[in-house]
Design an enzyme around this catalytic site. Structure first.
Site, PDB file in Angstrom:
ATOM      1  N   HIS C  94      -6.492  50.108  60.166  1.00 13.90           N
ATOM      2  CA  HIS C  94      -5.314  50.803  59.430  1.00 13.90           C
ATOM      3  C   HIS C  94      -5.905  51.605  58.220  1.00 13.90           C
ATOM      4  O   HIS C  94      -6.915  51.264  57.607  1.00 13.90           O
ATOM      5  CB  HIS C  94      -4.371  49.948  58.909  1.00 13.90           C
ATOM      6  N   HIS C  96      -5.103  55.197  55.197  1.00 17.82           N
ATOM      7  CA  HIS C  96      -4.250  56.129  55.030  1.00 17.82           C
ATOM      8  C   HIS C  96      -5.266  57.651  55.212  1.00 17.82           C
ATOM      9  O   HIS C  96      -4.942  58.546  54.086  1.00 17.82           O
ATOM     10  CB  HIS C  96      -3.840  56.208  53.623  1.00 17.82           C
ATOM     11  N   ASP C 119     -10.553  64.137  75.161  1.00 22.21           N
ATOM     12  CA  ASP C 119     -11.812  63.636  75.436  1.00 22.21           C
ATOM     13  C   ASP C 119     -11.585  62.020  75.172  1.00 22.21           C
ATOM     14  O   ASP C 119     -12.110  61.139  75.609  1.00 22.21           O
ATOM     15  CB  ASP C 119     -12.734  63.923  74.664  1.00 22.21           C
ATOM     16  N   HIS C 168       4.092  56.574  56.780  1.00 23.01           N
ATOM     17  CA  HIS C 168       3.206  55.656  56.163  1.00 23.01           C
ATOM     18  C   HIS C 168       1.779  56.129  56.841  1.00 23.01           C
ATOM     19  O   HIS C 168       1.005  56.932  55.901  1.00 23.01           O
ATOM     20  CB  HIS C 168       3.421  54.348  56.889  1.00 23.01           C
ATOM     21  N   TYR C 226     -19.798  61.581  81.657  1.00 21.48           N
ATOM     22  CA  TYR C 226     -20.555  61.903  80.422  1.00 21.48           C
ATOM     23  C   TYR C 226     -21.335  60.766  79.915  1.00 21.48           C
ATOM     24  O   TYR C 226     -20.946  59.551  80.292  1.00 21.48           O
ATOM     25  CB  TYR C 226     -19.401  62.262  79.304  1.00 21.48           C
TER      26      TYR C 226
END
Lengths: 229, 229, 229, 229
Positions: C94, C96, C119, C168, C226
């Site tokens: 998490h 910001h 991708d 948020h 890839y």
């Protein structure tokens, strides 16, 4: 005199260029010793890369220079007004940080668009009105403080520890100089994200009040549970 | 010859990449010795990370190369026009710094939206007109100087020490090369904040004249009180 | 206990400030040991520049603290909900981070405008709904997990390893903590480019589905080609 | 084999992260030895901070791997098409650099708004069309080259050494690998300033043709006079 406070205010000043909040000398931090009523503040126009703790100036709340080889910041009278009106604060910062200044130049308060804002500022960050020509003529820096205080008639200064001065830039404050700088950093990030939010969604609305309450109150007040206290 | 001036102009040039104002070789600084009428300027197309003070070129005001192993900046003729027309200046800078160039590409003068601008530039920063095909053909770099000077018929060069050349980029100047670079840094920051201000508030208006006067005059002129003089 | 996982989660946490995704303490990473059902997570409000592997907290999936001197991240309950619902994931992040938070504040899912997005994320990155006042009151962090999971009823978590929480900010995940951070970095870059794309072309449309399929599937699944496997 | 070319291509690859043009492994540079028809290119998915010159792969123009322990970049077939069609080029670069990718995602060619653009690119930088589902299915990377070449039927590749692939990102090229990277850096700066120019002035028009001619031709062709030749 006030050696410990000088050291704190020095370190808080040096944090401004480190955090990218000032270009050249465009910023200043002060701190107050409430017992003696003395304020330590950056000298005017001295470059950050040569600033030393002993260069800081000590003034009293009437603006008299009590100690120091330099003239205090030209914004000193604004700092003093804030200390006199907001008794719970211990440090004040002024910068021209980019995004906060842009909101000031656009003559706009910053709406609370999300939890990053709500974690530190309880409600919108106000934009103080312009001074009248008479207020500028009479005492520009002192009256800059006066109009800031006007904007806080119905707000608690430590619940919204920042303001924008129209066509000028931000002031922030806190319980001490270090926290005032912390709030200056958060303000700049919040101002940047709010600017980008409006570009992305011109009809963006503030975050629901219940989210604002939840985030502010999980970090502040008697029921806070963020961090390690 | 002119060793001290060369050192100053060298240091002013090196400040451009340090401040993020140039990519590769897209910028140049010069300084003038008014006593001899000789100008020291960056050589054309030399990379900043190999530039030495002895690489700088000395030219006279007629554009003759007086000393140096390299060809002078391709913009030399523009610098010379400015020195001849603006007798109070001692240094000139040209860059393609991002935001200032953007205003030039948008063919817009930069309005004074706040005190950061007013502290250094007294009124809007003009955008000089495009050269005609004939002016380009005849003497592109010299006539770039001519149209800049046209924009200052009613302005004092040291009160607004910057200009935008339409579809090109900025020139700034100052009492010496170091101050010209200082103004280039301030111009870029002011251009960035003005750009952002218009994005946030498309009907933004310039700061009230009384604020512009107050800020410019607290830093400049006989009643200035900013700094330590 | 779980020394290797602690080291991995520690390194993943430290990658956040190194990549410019967090200011102060605004972010946290966890990792799970599926065998024991134990989760290692950053302590709440501890600054990154003093964080040590031994500061990390171990909790079980019911939220009981099993080891550690500190209180776990205030967002722990959200992480736990994700581990319980998304069995194929091994790490959660998490932050910001600026642009991802801006999309969350604008209450917008991120459309797939190009191959950089395709991708790593197969289709748009959803924006989870706001919690109701009752959900906030009952268990804010746990119910933040609940509404994220709601957004993935018809998506596979490892095919779209990111979500925005309205007003948020983002959560990302991956097969382990390091990959969850990798996805946080990619999300921020994708969010930035999508934001700029809409500014440049307000009627921009998502990349054609055949391009999205081609790019996602040349990096993922049985026919991927890839890299070096 | 081709040790000198490998060193050049290695250094050109390493310049991409140093200039901020790539995140993780999102970019690759190649260079060709025209005498032997062999191409040196970055291996697929190898991180820049562990890349060594000896990791580079050598392929022929038919795409056969001639030397190297790794698989070549997944974009190799695009590079090869460009070398076959554009005989005057010696190096090719692909990145997902932010602003250039944004123009590609907005499906827009980049207009020439000023001299920074005109100094390196003679006219607008084209945006190649999307591939059809059939072209993707048949040979995605090879046909990416084909549609780029389509865009240059009436342009000389070294006069406009860059292209945008719709919903994907930029390719640039030059007389060698180092110059191809130089053009990738300039493209990103030009793309950024053009993006900002349109935000500031939505009715911005390209720079007058006489300015574009003057700037391109003072740096390129028989009458060039920029630099030290």
């Amino acid at each position: 005199m006030l050696e410990q406070l000088k050291q704190q205010v020095y370190e808080a000043n040096m944090e401004l260029p480190r955090r990218g909040l000032v270009t050249y000398t465009w910023g200043n931090v002060s701190g107050i010793d409430r017992a003696s009523g003395l304020v330590v503040i950056k000298p005017s126009g001295v470059e950050y890369d040569v600033l030393k703790p002993s260069d800081l100036v000590v003034v009293d709340l009437a603006g008299n220079c009590v100690e120091g080889d330099y003239r205090p910041s030209s914004d000193t009278a604004t700092h003093l007004e804030l200390y006199k009106a907001f008794e719970e604060i211990g440090g004040v910062v002024h910068t021209h940080s980019t995004y906060a200044t842009v909101w000031a130049q656009a003559c706009r308060a910053i709406p609370c668009y999300g939890t990053t804002h709500a974690d530190y500022f309880y409600g919108e960050i106000p934009c103080a009105r312009n001074l009248t020509p008479e207020e500028i003529e009479e005492a520009y820096e002192k009256n800059t403080g006066t109009v800031i205080i006007e904007s806080f008639r119905e707000k608690k200064p430590l619940e919204v520890p920042a303001v924008l001065c129209k066509n000028h830039g931000p002031f922030t404050w806190g319980k001490d100089a270090a926290q005032a700088v912390y709030h200056a950093v958060v303000l700049e990030e919040v101002a940047k994200m709010a600017w980008m939010t409006e570009q992305l969604n011109p009809s963006a609305v503030p975050a629901p009040q219940c989210i604002q309450d939840k985030h502010y109150l999980r970090k502040h007040g008697p029921n806070a549970y963020y961090g390690q206290k």
